[in-house]
Design a protein around this motif. Structure first.
Motif, PDB file in Angstrom:
ATOM      1  N   GLN A 177       0.837  -1.328   0.076  1.00 35.82           N
ATOM      2  CA  GLN A 177      -0.153  -0.007  -0.103  1.00 35.82           C
ATOM      3  C   GLN A 177       1.120   1.372   0.355  1.00 35.82           C
ATOM      4  N   SER A 178       2.583   0.948   0.274  1.00 34.01           N
ATOM      5  CA  SER A 178       3.031   2.250   0.426  1.00 34.01           C
ATOM      6  C   SER A 178       3.618   3.340  -0.796  1.00 34.01           C
ATOM      7  N   ILE A 179       3.263   1.947  -1.505  1.00 30.52           N
ATOM      8  CA  ILE A 179       3.900   2.454  -3.184  1.00 30.52           C
ATOM      9  C   ILE A 179       2.638   3.541  -3.487  1.00 30.52           C
ATOM     10  N   GLN A 180       3.931   4.360  -4.382  1.00 28.85           N
ATOM     11  CA  GLN A 180       2.737   5.761  -4.956  1.00 28.85           C
ATOM     12  C   GLN A 180       2.829   5.467  -6.740  1.00 28.85           C
ATOM     13  N   ILE A 181       1.876   6.075  -6.810  1.00 35.94           N
ATOM     14  CA  ILE A 181       1.425   5.369  -7.698  1.00 35.94           C
ATOM     15  C   ILE A 181       0.466   6.832  -8.460  1.00 35.94           C
ATOM     16  N   LYS A 182       0.963   7.227  -9.666  1.00 34.47           N
ATOM     17  CA  LYS A 182       0.859   8.739 -10.160  1.00 34.47           C
ATOM     18  C   LYS A 182       0.300   8.019 -11.950  1.00 34.47           C
ATOM     19  N   ILE A 183      -1.524   8.134 -12.221  1.00 37.51           N
ATOM     20  CA  ILE A 183      -2.106   7.457 -13.729  1.00 37.51           C
ATOM     21  C   ILE A 183      -2.243   8.339 -14.261  1.00 37.51           C
ATOM     22  N   ILE A 184      -1.978   8.901 -15.604  1.00 41.45           N
ATOM     23  CA  ILE A 184      -1.438   9.337 -16.792  1.00 41.45           C
ATOM     24  C   ILE A 184      -2.835   8.814 -17.410  1.00 41.45           C
ATOM     25  N   GLN A 185      -3.258   9.164 -17.948  1.00 42.98           N
ATOM     26  CA  GLN A 185      -4.494   9.119 -18.987  1.00 42.98           C
ATOM     27  C   GLN A 185      -4.393   9.306 -20.299  1.00 42.98           C
ATOM     28  N   ALA A 186      -3.801   8.393 -21.118  1.00 41.89           N
ATOM     29  CA  ALA A 186      -3.605   8.616 -22.544  1.00 41.89           C
ATOM     30  C   ALA A 186      -4.156   7.841 -24.097  1.00 41.89           C
ATOM     31  N   ASP A 187      -4.905   8.166 -24.386  1.00 39.95           N
ATOM     32  CA  ASP A 187      -5.219   7.721 -25.767  1.00 39.95           C
ATOM     33  C   ASP A 187      -3.701   7.418 -26.900  1.00 39.95           C
ATOM     34  N   PHE A 188      -3.444   6.193 -26.601  1.00 40.35           N
ATOM     35  CA  PHE A 188      -2.543   5.951 -27.880  1.00 40.35           C
ATOM     36  C   PHE A 188      -2.133   6.211 -29.179  1.00 40.35           C
ATOM     37  N   VAL A 189      -3.703   5.470 -30.047  1.00 40.32           N
ATOM     38  CA  VAL A 189      -3.987   5.585 -30.790  1.00 40.32           C
ATOM     39  C   VAL A 189      -3.806   7.313 -31.302  1.00 40.32           C
ATOM     40  N   ASN A 190      -3.916   8.290 -30.245  1.00 40.88           N
ATOM     41  CA  ASN A 190      -3.089   9.305 -31.172  1.00 40.88           C
ATOM     42  C   ASN A 190      -2.058  10.231 -30.656  1.00 40.88           C
ATOM     43  N   ASN A 191      -1.258   9.072 -30.709  1.00 41.26           N
ATOM     44  CA  ASN A 191       0.246   9.061 -30.293  1.00 41.26           C
ATOM     45  C   ASN A 191       0.876  10.286 -31.243  1.00 41.26           C
ATOM     46  N   THR A 192       0.825  10.532 -32.477  1.00 43.77           N
ATOM     47  CA  THR A 192       2.050  11.321 -34.267  1.00 43.77           C
ATOM     48  C   THR A 192       0.125  12.684 -33.620  1.00 43.77           C
ATOM     49  N   GLU A 193      -0.855  12.892 -32.349  1.00 40.69           N
ATOM     50  CA  GLU A 193      -1.166  14.328 -32.723  1.00 40.69           C
ATOM     51  C   GLU A 193       0.313  15.000 -32.131  1.00 40.69           C
ATOM     52  N   GLU A 194       0.043  16.364 -31.781  1.00 43.72           N
ATOM     53  CA  GLU A 194       0.772  17.386 -31.388  1.00 43.72           C
ATOM     54  C   GLU A 194       1.077  18.356 -30.540  1.00 43.72           C
ATOM     55  N   GLY A 195       1.500  17.746 -29.797  1.00 37.03           N
ATOM     56  CA  GLY A 195       1.484  17.985 -27.837  1.00 37.03           C
ATOM     57  C   GLY A 195       1.359  16.616 -27.542  1.00 37.03           C
ATOM     58  N   PHE A 196       0.848  15.300 -27.949  1.00 39.34           N
ATOM     59  CA  PHE A 196       0.854  14.206 -27.289  1.00 39.34           C
ATOM     60  C   PHE A 196       1.776  13.715 -26.222  1.00 39.34           C
ATOM     61  N   TRP A 197       3.118  13.866 -26.621  1.00 34.76           N
ATOM     62  CA  TRP A 197       4.100  13.093 -25.839  1.00 34.76           C
ATOM     63  C   TRP A 197       4.350  14.588 -25.016  1.00 34.76           C
ATOM     64  N   ASP A 198       4.195  15.490 -25.242  1.00 32.72           N
ATOM     65  CA  ASP A 198       4.733  16.492 -24.440  1.00 32.72           C
ATOM     66  C   ASP A 198       3.981  16.492 -23.278  1.00 32.72           C
ATOM     67  N   ASN A 199       2.135  16.786 -23.285  1.00 31.48           N
ATOM     68  CA  ASN A 199       1.843  16.290 -22.303  1.00 31.48           C
ATOM     69  C   ASN A 199       1.802  15.518 -20.969  1.00 31.48           C
ATOM     70  N   ILE A 200       2.200  13.807 -21.780  1.00 28.13           N
ATOM     71  CA  ILE A 200       2.743  12.719 -20.767  1.00 28.13           C
ATOM     72  C   ILE A 200       3.919  13.664 -20.649  1.00 28.13           C
ATOM     73  N   GLN A 201       5.185  13.770 -20.883  1.00 29.39           N
ATOM     74  CA  GLN A 201       6.697  14.288 -20.306  1.00 29.39           C
ATOM     75  C   GLN A 201       6.243  15.338 -19.675  1.00 29.39           C
ATOM     76  N   GLU A 202       5.724  16.246 -18.945  1.00 28.94           N
ATOM     77  CA  GLU A 202       4.949  17.035 -18.347  1.00 28.94           C
ATOM     78  C   GLU A 202       4.593  16.423 -16.868  1.00 28.94           C
ATOM     79  N   GLU A 203       3.831  15.398 -17.048  1.00 23.65           N
ATOM     80  CA  GLU A 203       2.546  14.746 -15.687  1.00 23.65           C
ATOM     81  C   GLU A 203       3.939  13.997 -15.259  1.00 23.65           C
ATOM     82  N   LEU A 204       4.744  13.300 -16.445  1.00 20.35           N
ATOM     83  CA  LEU A 204       6.120  12.423 -15.164  1.00 20.35           C
ATOM     84  C   LEU A 204       7.715  13.533 -14.589  1.00 20.35           C
ATOM     85  N   LYS A 205       7.538  14.373 -14.929  1.00 21.92           N
ATOM     86  CA  LYS A 205       8.914  15.358 -15.005  1.00 21.92           C
ATOM     87  C   LYS A 205       8.936  15.481 -13.676  1.00 21.92           C
ATOM     88  N   ILE A 206       7.970  14.910 -12.529  1.00 23.28           N
ATOM     89  CA  ILE A 206       8.453  14.867 -10.614  1.00 23.28           C
ATOM     90  C   ILE A 206       8.403  14.368 -10.517  1.00 23.28           C
TER      91      ILE A 206
END
Length: 204
Positions: free
Chosen positions: A17-46
């Motif tokens: 139960q002590s594990i830290q989990i962050k849920i990032i919701q993304a539809d990878f069908v859209n993974n070539t759209e502009e900004g898609f990966w920037d949004n995920i990277q922003e969530e992960l940077k912390i």
């Protein structure tokens, strides 16, 4: 999101139960759209991400000439582009970490065994296999790359198959992790290791 929250509970039950989990919701069908990966990277940077498991995938079980173009493009984007670009985005962080990092590509025994009607799926799994093994050569000083050529695992994609060589998700994961850092590819669990030579035997 409910499915992701269920996975979170499964992880907590498995790890604690002590594990830290962050849920990032993304539809990878859209993974070539502009900004898609920037949004995920922003969530992960912390986060101090140390292990990446590339396990996003879909399948088409129809002959090539009957497959709609859009379905083929979606499969290739989801199965190959996702793993490639997510690995590319996280590599700079991995290379700066003091401790070792790891990237696990969930390939398949189908990456080396042709199955009728699954040409796109098999090819995408071959891509993941070679991607991991090639990157292992280049980045082995800091990052462990592993391609896992599982056979049957009881999941929704396999329709929760129960065959002589099928594994639970937990057993499959433990088998793969036991080989991380010592090889660049594996069948994973000892059951699949035993059956491995039979998977690749030519049909006469």
């Amino acid at each position: 999101k409910e499915a992701l929250e269920n996975k979170e509970e499964q992880l907590r039950a498995l790890v604690g139960q002590s594990i830290q989990i962050k849920i990032i919701q993304a539809d990878f069908v859209n993974n070539t759209e502009e900004g898609f990966w920037d949004n995920i990277q922003e969530e992960l940077k912390i986060l101090d991400v140390s292990v990446l498991v590339n396990n996003v995938g879909t399948a088409i079980g129809t002959p090539m000439h009957e497959s709609p173009d859009y379905a083929v493009l979606e499969l290739m984007k989801v199965n190959t582009v996702t793993a490639t670009l997510l690995t590319k985005r996280l590599l700079p962080y991995f290379l700066l970490r003091k401790n070792r990092s790891a990237v696990i590509n969930v390939s398949s025994v189908n990456s080396i065994v042709a199955v009728k009607g699954y040409s796109y799926y098999n090819a995408s799994k071959s891509f993941l296999d070679m991607l991991a093994r090639t990157l292992q050569i280049q980045y082995q000083d800091k990052v462990d790359f592993l391609s896992v050529r599982h056979a049957t695992v009881s999941t929704r994609m396999s329709m929760y198959a129960e065959t002589v060589d099928s594994l639970s998700v937990g057993d499959a994961v433990r088998g793969a992790l036991s080989r991380l850092g010592s090889v660049d590819w594996t069948y994973g669990h000892w059951v699949h290791q035993v059956y491995g030579p039979f998977y690749v035997m030519p049909v006469i």
